[in-house]
Design an enzyme around this catalytic site. Structure first.
Site, PDB file in Angstrom:
ATOM      1  N   HIS A  75     -10.172  29.554 119.796  1.00 52.32           N
ATOM      2  CA  HIS A  75     -10.673  28.275 119.280  1.00 52.32           C
ATOM      3  C   HIS A  75      -9.987  27.927 117.952  1.00 52.32           C
ATOM      4  O   HIS A  75      -9.586  26.782 117.720  1.00 52.32           O
ATOM      5  CB  HIS A  75     -12.175  28.348 119.032  1.00 52.32           C
ATOM      6  N   VAL A 102      -4.434  32.441 123.527  1.00 53.94           N
ATOM      7  CA  VAL A 102      -4.497  33.522 122.532  1.00 53.94           C
ATOM      8  C   VAL A 102      -5.117  34.741 123.202  1.00 53.94           C
ATOM      9  O   VAL A 102      -6.136  34.629 123.906  1.00 53.94           O
ATOM     10  CB  VAL A 102      -5.316  33.090 121.300  1.00 53.94           C
ATOM     11  N   SER A 140     -15.204  33.493 125.004  1.00 52.12           N
ATOM     12  CA  SER A 140     -16.557  33.754 124.507  1.00 52.12           C
ATOM     13  C   SER A 140     -17.287  34.679 125.476  1.00 52.12           C
ATOM     14  O   SER A 140     -18.158  35.449 125.079  1.00 52.12           O
ATOM     15  CB  SER A 140     -17.324  32.440 124.356  1.00 52.12           C
TER      16      SER A 140
END
Ligand code: AMP
Length: 293
Positions: free
Chosen positions: A50, A189, A199
């Site tokens: 993020h 990433v 998450s």
């Protein structure tokens, strides 16, 4: 005024906005003052993936606006809406440290007031890959992103290429509905061992975390064979499936070789083809992909 929250004695200066109307007013002022808005939409439980989107937005836009909203519309019954990780205060600290000026964090009733019935469905594309496994998912995504765009009015919006099908759906929505926003796809990433950050990685036990690496291994095996000249999709899928099926406790949802724009299967790969995988590791559904290029 926003809602400053405590941060070890220091106040968080990032403005936190809860209502659509206030968001429209604040972002309207930002635009009027000449700041192009870069926007990053998230469901919170923020990680480096993020934050990489925020950093790209910072580098390219006058001001960065982010949102945290766990969107019930994109979860099917029986999925993990109730248990989705929520780390709001920590998320605020991270966003402020990255220079986010305004955070939009509405409640569900603000985004979907009683009686709201209008949704955005991207026909066809929205029913492929994750849209096939998770019926209604991309209608939920397209609807919330359309509403977020109306609240924020960004000139650029940053999305992770990890959710490659999501980007295809949103690109089509932006084109079809004439949103004045440029979508920017940002590189996946990963943790040092190659697992794509998510998450949902928090759900994995230590053992499952190890097993989850098979997604990356399968994609790398396919990528190596492509580099070696194997271009036929069926043969490549066999290569990837063999790797995935070699790992116990992993159930493949899909392994697909598709056109990155339409998400339709292609018979052989070429530059820009999307190779994507989704698999359950225990109860946790994980995705990963690469673009041939
Ligand atoms: P989410 O909070 O899962 O809805 O994700 C919000 C945004 O972050 C989406 O555009 C995702 O594609 C992006 N994102 C999530 N994980 C990664 C990652 N590992 N690398 C890059 N972008 C990511």
């Amino acid at each position: 005024m926003g809602h400053p929250i405590g941060n070890g004695g220091r106040e968080i200066l990032m403005r936190i906005v809860k209502s659509v109307r206030e968001m429209q007013a604040v972002c309207g002022e930002l635009r009027a003052s000449g700041s192009g808005i870069g926007f990053v939409a998230t469901m919170g439980a923020l990680h480096e993936g993020h934050l990489s989107l925020v950093r790209s937005a910072r580098a390219e836009c006058g001001v960065v606006v982010a949102s945290i909203f766990v969107n019930p519309l994109q979860f099917a019954p029986g999925e993990d809406l109730a248990t989705y990780p929520r780390t709001f205060v920590e998320d605020c600290r991270k966003l402020e440290a990255e220079g986010v000026a305004v955070l939009f964090a509405p409640e569900v009733a603000e985004m979907y007031p009683a009686g709201a019935v209008t949704t955005v469905t991207v026909a066809g594309i929205g029913d492929r890959l994750d849209g096939a496994s998770r019926p209604g998912h991309f209608t939920g995504v397209a609807t919330v992103v359309a509403k977020l765009f109306h609240a924020v009015g960004p000139c650029r919006a940053y999305f992770g290429l990890k959710d490659a099908a999501q980007i295809a759906v949103l690109r089509r929505m932006v084109r079809d509905l004439n949103f004045e926003v440029e979508l920017v796809g940002c590189a996946i990433v990963r943790d040092a061992d190659g697992l794509a950050l998510s998450s949902r990685n928090q759900y994995l036990s230590a053992e499952e975390r190890g097993r989850a690496l098979v997604l990356r291994r399968a994609l790398l095996a396919m990528e190596r064979r492509i580099a070696g000249g194997l271009l036929e999709s069926g043969a490549l899928i066999e290569v990837g499936m063999a790797v995935l099926q070699g790992e116990a406790g992993v159930r493949v949802d899909y392994l697909a070789v598709v056109d990155a724009d339409t998400l339709l299967p292609v018979s052989s790969v070429r530059t820009g083809t999307l190779v994507a995988v989704a698999a359950f590791v225990g109860k946790t559904r994980l995705i990963d992909n690469f673009l041939v290029g």
